[in-house]
Design a protein around this motif. Structure first.
Motif, PDB file in Angstrom:
ATOM      1  N   THR A 118       2.334  74.876 106.336  1.00 32.09           N
ATOM      2  CA  THR A 118       3.060  74.308 105.194  1.00 32.09           C
ATOM      3  C   THR A 118       2.951  72.783 105.127  1.00 32.09           C
ATOM      4  N   GLU A 119       2.371  72.160 106.167  1.00 31.89           N
ATOM      5  CA  GLU A 119       2.061  70.723 106.116  1.00 31.89           C
ATOM      6  C   GLU A 119       1.018  70.387 107.164  1.00 31.89           C
ATOM      7  N   ASN A 120       0.148  69.460 106.806  1.00 32.70           N
ATOM      8  CA  ASN A 120      -0.819  68.871 107.734  1.00 32.70           C
ATOM      9  C   ASN A 120      -1.380  67.653 107.011  1.00 32.70           C
ATOM     10  N   HIS A 158       2.190  70.935 111.174  1.00 32.02           N
ATOM     11  CA  HIS A 158       1.548  70.416 112.393  1.00 32.02           C
ATOM     12  C   HIS A 158       0.721  69.189 112.048  1.00 32.02           C
ATOM     13  N   TYR A 159       0.822  68.180 112.915  1.00 31.88           N
ATOM     14  CA  TYR A 159       0.059  66.944 112.693  1.00 31.88           C
ATOM     15  C   TYR A 159      -0.738  66.498 113.910  1.00 31.88           C
ATOM     16  N   THR A 160      -0.190  66.688 115.131  1.00 26.00           N
ATOM     17  CA  THR A 160      -0.794  65.991 116.258  1.00 26.00           C
ATOM     18  C   THR A 160      -0.608  66.745 117.569  1.00 26.00           C
ATOM     19  N   TYR A 187      13.489  63.973  98.060  1.00 25.62           N
ATOM     20  CA  TYR A 187      13.888  62.567  98.250  1.00 25.62           C
ATOM     21  C   TYR A 187      12.672  61.653  98.331  1.00 25.62           C
ATOM     22  N   GLN A 188      11.562  62.169  98.827  1.00 27.96           N
ATOM     23  CA  GLN A 188      10.393  61.311  99.035  1.00 27.96           C
ATOM     24  C   GLN A 188       9.664  60.951  97.741  1.00 27.96           C
ATOM     25  N   ILE A 189       9.872  61.745  96.683  1.00 27.40           N
ATOM     26  CA  ILE A 189       9.110  61.462  95.452  1.00 27.40           C
ATOM     27  C   ILE A 189       9.954  61.291  94.193  1.00 27.40           C
ATOM     28  N   ALA A 220      -1.813  70.619 102.247  1.00 32.29           N
ATOM     29  CA  ALA A 220      -2.056  69.207 102.542  1.00 32.29           C
ATOM     30  C   ALA A 220      -0.771  68.414 102.290  1.00 32.29           C
ATOM     31  N   TRP A 221      -0.381  67.631 103.279  1.00 32.55           N
ATOM     32  CA  TRP A 221       0.712  66.682 103.098  1.00 32.55           C
ATOM     33  C   TRP A 221       0.088  65.299 103.021  1.00 32.55           C
ATOM     34  N   SER A 222       0.144  64.644 101.908  1.00 35.47           N
ATOM     35  CA  SER A 222       0.972  64.996 100.783  1.00 35.47           C
ATOM     36  C   SER A 222       0.169  64.871  99.499  1.00 35.47           C
ATOM     37  N   GLU A 276       2.591  55.680 114.361  1.00 34.05           N
ATOM     38  CA  GLU A 276       2.297  55.490 115.784  1.00 34.05           C
ATOM     39  C   GLU A 276       2.292  56.792 116.579  1.00 34.05           C
ATOM     40  N   TRP A 277       2.886  57.838 116.024  1.00 32.87           N
ATOM     41  CA  TRP A 277       2.946  59.120 116.738  1.00 32.87           C
ATOM     42  C   TRP A 277       1.781  60.049 116.385  1.00 32.87           C
ATOM     43  N   LEU A 278       0.936  59.625 115.445  1.00 33.10           N
ATOM     44  CA  LEU A 278      -0.029  60.587 114.886  1.00 33.10           C
ATOM     45  C   LEU A 278      -1.467  60.328 115.353  1.00 33.10           C
ATOM     46  N   TYR A 336      15.846  73.026 101.661  1.00 36.81           N
ATOM     47  CA  TYR A 336      16.420  71.837 102.311  1.00 36.81           C
ATOM     48  C   TYR A 336      15.336  71.021 103.021  1.00 36.81           C
ATOM     49  N   HIS A 337      15.053  69.867 102.441  1.00 43.01           N
ATOM     50  CA  HIS A 337      14.114  68.931 103.066  1.00 43.01           C
ATOM     51  C   HIS A 337      14.873  67.613 103.297  1.00 43.01           C
ATOM     52  N   TRP A 338      15.985  67.729 104.025  1.00 44.27           N
ATOM     53  CA  TRP A 338      16.680  66.604 104.661  1.00 44.27           C
ATOM     54  C   TRP A 338      17.668  65.805 103.807  1.00 44.27           C
ATOM     55  N   LEU A 354      14.572  75.980 105.436  1.00 50.26           N
ATOM     56  CA  LEU A 354      14.736  74.643 106.018  1.00 50.26           C
ATOM     57  C   LEU A 354      13.376  74.065 106.363  1.00 50.26           C
ATOM     58  N   ASN A 355      13.231  72.778 106.158  1.00 50.38           N
ATOM     59  CA  ASN A 355      12.031  72.094 106.608  1.00 50.38           C
ATOM     60  C   ASN A 355      12.323  71.374 107.923  1.00 50.38           C
ATOM     61  N   GLU A 356      11.613  71.768 108.979  1.00 52.18           N
ATOM     62  CA  GLU A 356      11.643  71.079 110.265  1.00 52.18           C
ATOM     63  C   GLU A 356      13.045  70.850 110.835  1.00 52.18           C
ATOM     64  N   PRO A 357      13.746  71.927 111.213  1.00 60.56           N
ATOM     65  CA  PRO A 357      15.066  71.732 111.817  1.00 60.56           C
ATOM     66  C   PRO A 357      15.018  70.818 113.042  1.00 60.56           C
ATOM     67  N   PHE A 415       7.795  58.044  99.889  1.00 58.85           N
ATOM     68  CA  PHE A 415       8.749  57.396 100.798  1.00 58.85           C
ATOM     69  C   PHE A 415       8.705  58.095 102.148  1.00 58.85           C
ATOM     70  N   GLU A 416       8.145  57.393 103.153  1.00 62.81           N
ATOM     71  CA  GLU A 416       7.974  58.028 104.461  1.00 62.81           C
ATOM     72  C   GLU A 416       9.204  57.737 105.339  1.00 62.81           C
ATOM     73  N   TRP A 417      10.351  58.178 104.895  1.00 62.47           N
ATOM     74  CA  TRP A 417      11.591  58.137 105.665  1.00 62.47           C
ATOM     75  C   TRP A 417      11.855  56.760 106.288  1.00 62.47           C
ATOM     76  N   ALA A 418      12.126  56.677 107.580  1.00 63.27           N
ATOM     77  CA  ALA A 418      12.481  55.388 108.175  1.00 63.27           C
ATOM     78  C   ALA A 418      11.343  54.373 108.083  1.00 63.27           C
TER      79      ALA A 418
HETATM   80  C1  NOJ Z   1       6.920  66.123 108.015  1.00 61.92           C
HETATM   81  C2  NOJ Z   1       7.955  66.013 106.953  1.00 61.92           C
HETATM   82  O1  NOJ Z   1       8.288  67.277 106.477  1.00 61.92           O
HETATM   83  C3  NOJ Z   1       7.552  65.103 105.806  1.00 61.92           C
HETATM   84  O2  NOJ Z   1       8.689  64.873 105.041  1.00 61.92           O
HETATM   85  C4  NOJ Z   1       6.953  63.836 106.352  1.00 61.92           C
HETATM   86  O3  NOJ Z   1       6.674  62.916 105.340  1.00 61.92           O
HETATM   87  C5  NOJ Z   1       5.697  64.181 107.123  1.00 61.92           C
HETATM   88  N1  NOJ Z   1       6.070  65.021 108.250  1.00 61.92           N
HETATM   89  C6  NOJ Z   1       4.940  62.974 107.662  1.00 61.92           C
HETATM   90  O4  NOJ Z   1       5.699  62.320 108.611  1.00 61.92           O
END
Ligand code: NOJ
Length: 539
Positions: free
Chosen positions: A416-418, A349-351, A58-60, A460-462, A388-390, A160-162, A205-208, A467-470
């Motif tokens: 799988t993401e950072n 993992h991010y933060t 959905y993001q790309i 590496a994300w991304s 703001e959370w990162l 499944y990524h949401w 699943l990505n990030e339940p 599209f960063e969701w909300a």
């Molecule tokens: C995790 C999510 O899997 C990804 O879709 C999102 O864009 C990144 N975190 C950054 O918030």
């Protein structure tokens, strides 16, 4: 004599400056400069370490209603005004539905070994179920996979990524309904049948945690449902069972012929006790880890929910006057069925945050936050990304990896993401992201070769801004820049993509002197030259 002493002095200066160049090098010298914890490690990852970049459908992709694709919950959610920043949506996004060849080229240029992307369920099964198969959607993924394989890039495919088919929400409330378990299993089977001859790494699943918490507790993600420490547990229960089902189907029906691996990707922050001398803070850290990561990892890697979750939620539910806990129970049979259903530990993992015990909360109305009873807050001066959370806290990823090794019996870990977000500005020179990647990857290196955590991949994300969701397009996570104002959606390499490609090429960090010590050395040589020329005045 004086002349000689000047030369000796000069030589001494060079030697001393060279020796002092062995001082530790820090990526964030002003903030993280503990020589034990933060000193940069110039070394390499073990041979065979996998370097990867990631995106999600959905993001790309865009092409939200192209060629028979069904509507998904993010189409619905983002089309409703007020849900997403600037009312942005993923209708076109990076237009990867048409430009996947350019994406493959970006990966090839960086020489990464793997590409993690996700399949849009509603693109291949428009109403979510077998029978609604959409050939054009299947062709899209076949083309992408074929191009990746031809370029020597291994696909890591997330099922499944949401982006849940809207039809499944309309018929039984999506992840709230038990029916989802069988439908997810059927969808997974369809993907193994269509793509499993070439895809050898599956992520169910990505990030339940985010699906449940943001979708069904806080209501900030699709489908935008709010809860009081209730729906989030039901949704998570169904997510865990769906994951296990997809794993068993692969294991029983496909593994012997397709020979791949299948696991889940969980996300977790690291929760650092505010004061390591306080038992209450140590307990808060452990509790928070269990409420965020253990919620999913415990049933899958050890069996059943963590005790601390079962006890606290049962007690608080009783206090509310409920007859049973808001946390659903697994039967003994389900515990067995779910246990050991991940061939690797996928970690996003991010933060990190500091934590202490939250002693003064009112338990009503109930919520997941009250159930865990932990305060979470950033440290002073921690560098922050646009999100703001990162916060950039490199040493947190090392502590988290060691915790996972100890808690779950030394699984193979795939990061799988950072990644790191910047503002929506047109700037290819993204030093903040470079610092983040260098320091975080360096801590993954320490976890791997010093602490012997079995980390096998880093992602590496991304791959590109998306599209960063909300947050819509207001936050950019890409190592490639995408111009969303141009219909062609051109992609350009940021400096971080070049730096990432260097790390990939070196399989880590070249042994040698750091930039800072090289500068010091240059300065020393310069001063020596000046002294040498001044010697005649001394004489
Ligand atoms: C995790 C999510 O899997 C990804 O879709 C999102 O864009 C990144 N975190 C950054 O918030």
């Amino acid at each position: 004599m004086a002349k000689l002493s000047v030369i000796v002095l000069a030589l001494l200066f060079v030697v001393v400056s060279r020796v002092s160049s062995e001082e530790p090098y820090f990526v964030y010298p002003e903030i993280y400069n503990d020589p034990e914890r933060d000193a940069f490690l110039f070394d390499k990852f073990p041979d065979g370490f996998k370097w990867c970049a990631a995106t999600s459908s959905y993001q790309i992709e865009g092409g939200w209603n192209a060629d028979g694709k069904g509507v998904n919950i993010w189409d619905t959610f983002s089309h409703e005004p007020g849900n997403v920043q600037n009312d942005d949506n993923g209708d076109v996004a990076c237009d990867s539905y048409n430009k996947w060849k350019e994406d493959v080229k970006l990966l090839e240029d960086m020489k990464v070994m793997n590409y993690r992307f996700s399949i849009s369920w509603a693109r291949i099964l428009p109403d979510g179920t077998r029978g609604s198969e959409n050939e054009a959607g299947v062709d899209y993924y076949n083309n992408l996979i074929n191009d990746l394989v031809a370029a020597g890039i291994e696909p890591y495919v997330t099922l499944y990524h949401w982006d849940l088919p809207q039809a499944l929400v309309d018929s039984y409330d999506g992840w709230m309904g038990e029916e989802i378990v069988d439908d997810f299993g059927d969808y997974a089977r369809f993907c193994y049948e269509k793509f499993g001859d070439r895809v050898k790494y599956w992520i169910t699943l990505n990030e339940p945690y985010i699906i449940a918490q943001l979708g069904y507790e806080y209501g900030s993600h699709a489908p935008g449902v709010s809860g009081n420490g209730d729906k989030t547990y039901i949704v998570s229960h169904n997510l865990i069972k769906s994951h296990a089902k997809a794993w068993h189907i692969y294991n029983d029906e496909f593994r012997s012929t397709q020979n791949g691996l299948i696991g889940i990707t969980l996300n977790s922050d690291w929760f650092e006790p505010e004061n390591r001398d306080e038992q209450a803070d140590l307990d808060a850290s452990e509790r928070m880890m269990q409420f965020m990561l253990g919620w999913y990892a415990h049933p899958i890697f050890l069996g059943d929910y963590p005790e601390v979750m079962k006890n606290r939620i049962a007690n608080l539910s009783a206090h509310q006057g409920l007859n049973e806990s808001r946390l659903p129970e697994f039967t003994a049979e389900e515990i067995e069925y779910i246990k050991d259903t991940s061939d690797f530990f996928g970690l996003n993992h991010y933060t990190s945050l500091l934590v202490n015990d939250n002693v003064d909360h009112e338990p009503d109305p109930p919520s997941w936050d009250k159930d865990h009873g932990v305060n979470r807050f950033p440290g002073e001066n921690w560098p922050r990304a646009e999100s703001e959370w990162l916060y950039s806290v490199p040493w947190g990823i090392r502590r988290l990896l060691v915790w996972i090794k100890e808690e779950y019996g030394d699984p193979s870990v795939y990061v799988t993401e950072n990644g790191f977000s910047t503002a929506d500005i047109d700037d290819l020179n993204d030093q903040g992201r470079i610092d983040y990647y260098r320091s975080y990857i360096n801590e993954v290196l320490k976890a791997t070769i010093v602490d012997n955590v079995n980390v096998q991949a880093y992602t590496a994300w991304s791959l590109m801004d998306n599209f960063e969701w909300a947050e819509g397009y207001t936050e950019r996570f890409g190592i490639h820049y995408v111009d969303f104002n141009d219909d062609e959606r051109p992609r350009s390499q940021k400096e971080s993509a070049k730096e990432y490609a260097r790390i990939v090429a070196n399989n880590g960090f070249e042994k040698g002197v750091s930039a800072a010590s090289t500068q010091r050395f240059g300065l020393a040589v310069f001063i020596c030259c000046v002294l040498f020329h001044l010697r005649r005045f001394v004489n």
